[in-house]
Design a protein around this motif. Structure first.
Motif, short mmCIF file in Angstrom:
data_model
loop_
_atom_site.label_atom_id
_atom_site.label_comp_id
_atom_site.label_asym_id
_atom_site.label_seq_id
_atom_site.Cartn_x
_atom_site.Cartn_y
_atom_site.Cartn_z
N GLN A 134 2.52 1.08 16.80
CA GLN A 134 3.70 0.65 16.26
C GLN A 134 4.59 1.78 16.07
O GLN A 134 5.68 1.72 16.36
CB GLN A 134 3.43 0.21 14.68
N VAL A 135 4.08 3.09 15.73
CA VAL A 135 5.07 4.25 15.71
C VAL A 135 5.44 4.78 17.13
O VAL A 135 6.56 4.83 17.10
CB VAL A 135 4.09 5.25 15.21
N ALA B 110 -3.42 -3.07 -2.88
CA ALA B 110 -3.30 -2.66 -1.37
C ALA B 110 -2.66 -3.45 -0.47
O ALA B 110 -1.99 -3.07 0.40
CB ALA B 110 -4.57 -2.15 -1.04
N VAL B 111 -3.11 -4.63 -0.39
CA VAL B 111 -2.70 -5.64 0.40
C VAL B 111 -1.29 -5.97 0.14
O VAL B 111 -0.59 -6.09 1.14
CB VAL B 111 -3.60 -7.10 0.24
N ALA B 112 -0.80 -6.00 -1.06
CA ALA B 112 0.74 -6.27 -1.31
C ALA B 112 1.31 -5.16 -0.88
O ALA B 112 2.52 -5.26 -0.18
CB ALA B 112 0.73 -6.43 -2.93
N LEU B 113 0.98 -3.84 -1.03
CA LEU B 113 1.88 -2.57 -0.69
C LEU B 113 1.74 -2.58 0.74
O LEU B 113 2.90 -2.03 1.48
CB LEU B 113 0.83 -1.58 -1.22
N SER B 114 0.75 -2.92 1.74
CA SER B 114 0.82 -2.82 3.14
C SER B 114 1.76 -3.85 3.56
O SER B 114 2.65 -3.65 4.47
CB SER B 114 -0.65 -3.34 3.64
N GLY B 115 1.66 -5.02 2.96
CA GLY B 115 2.52 -6.16 3.38
C GLY B 115 4.05 -5.72 3.08
O GLY B 115 5.07 -6.19 3.97
N GLY B 116 4.27 -5.24 1.89
CA GLY B 116 5.64 -4.78 1.50
C GLY B 116 6.09 -3.70 2.51
O GLY B 116 7.59 -3.76 2.78
N LEU B 117 5.37 -2.59 2.73
CA LEU B 117 5.99 -1.68 3.56
C LEU B 117 6.17 -2.04 5.04
O LEU B 117 7.11 -1.52 5.69
CB LEU B 117 4.78 -0.39 3.60
N VAL C 173 6.35 5.57 6.74
CA VAL C 173 6.23 4.27 5.88
C VAL C 173 5.71 3.18 6.94
O VAL C 173 4.83 2.19 6.30
CB VAL C 173 7.67 4.10 5.55
N LEU C 174 5.92 3.12 8.20
CA LEU C 174 5.54 2.04 9.11
C LEU C 174 4.26 2.24 9.41
O LEU C 174 3.47 1.29 9.52
CB LEU C 174 6.48 2.26 10.67
#
Length: 246
Positions: free
Chosen positions: A156-157, A62-69, A98-99
């Motif tokens: 952000q959005v 989840a952490v990696a996915l959050s950072g990657g997105l 995605v953001l």
């Protein structure tokens, strides 16, 4: 300073708020795009974050996915999707979702993880199911942190949603891109002021909501902890206790 004066004069002109291309319509479009994308992101990120926070499994993913997105360029995603599905709302919607997902996901699993494990064990000992623990114990206690994640996603959005006008999806970005196309800096500054003001209003509203949703028991516990700390601090500073004379 004349540029700022011209921008505010343009914003305060009632004629610029009327009609299908007026500020009022564009503002409504901007809000619909923003909250539509965040709502879908919440539908994805909150259940996943609850599962990760409650079980502790998949946290690294989840952490990696959050950072990657978060690392994906929004304009690039928007352009790619627009080329795939055509001009319209779909491209900006996908890019903004995605953001928004990483902030919602991170806020949710942080909220669930922050709940004292002794509280969870006590609820489990009372015979509550895992579902009841998540919805009845962990979520209410961690709700301010969860809303903080949604708040971050909204900010952000709402800023990035100006790009929606780039592919003809409407919003306040229409004013910005019109000014950019015609070289009218007054329009560009006016659009920037509108987006900044909208972001500040939404941020204030979510900050207030975070304070309101704090459970009464947690609020009372914090207040009691603060009083205890104040008492201990006073005692450690050597303030004399009042005693009767014998």
């Amino acid at each position: 300073m004349s540029l700022f004066a011209d921008a505010f004069a343009w914003l305060l002109d009632p004629a610029n708020w009327e009609g299908p291309g007026g500020i009022g319509v564009l503002l409504l479009q901007h809000l619909l795009i923003t909250f539509g994308a965040v709502a879908i992101a919440c539908g994805i990120g909150i259940p996943l974050g609850m599962l990760v926070g409650h079980t502790g499994r998949g946290r690294e993913v989840a952490v990696a996915l959050s950072g990657g997105l978060r690392a994906l360029p929004s304009l690039g995603v928007l352009t790619l999707v627009a080329l795939w599905v055509g001009i319209g709302v779909a491209g900006p919607a996908v890019a903004l979702i995605v953001l928004a997902v990483p902030s919602v996901l991170a806020g949710t699993y942080s909220a669930i993880e922050s709940v004292d494990r002794r509280t969870v064990d006590a609820a489990r000992g009372m015979g509550m199911t895992e579902r009841q623990i998540i919805l009845g114990v962990e979520t209410p206690i961690g709700l301010p942190t969860l809303i903080g994640g949604v708040r971050s996603a909204v900010l952000q959005v709402v800023a990035t949603a100006t790009l929606a006008a780039y592919v003809g999806a409407g919003g306040l970005g229409g004013i910005l891109f019109l000014g950019l196309k015609t070289g009218d800096y007054t329009l560009m500054l006016a659009a920037s002021i509108l987006v900044i003001a909208l972001a500040l209003v939404l941020d204030g509203a979510f900050a207030l909501l975070q304070r309101i949703v704090v459970p009464a028991g947690v609020r009372a516990t914090r207040s009691g902890t603060l009083r205890d700390r104040t008492t201990r601090r006073s005692a450690s500073m050597g303030q004399p206790a009042i005693e009767g004379n014998n």
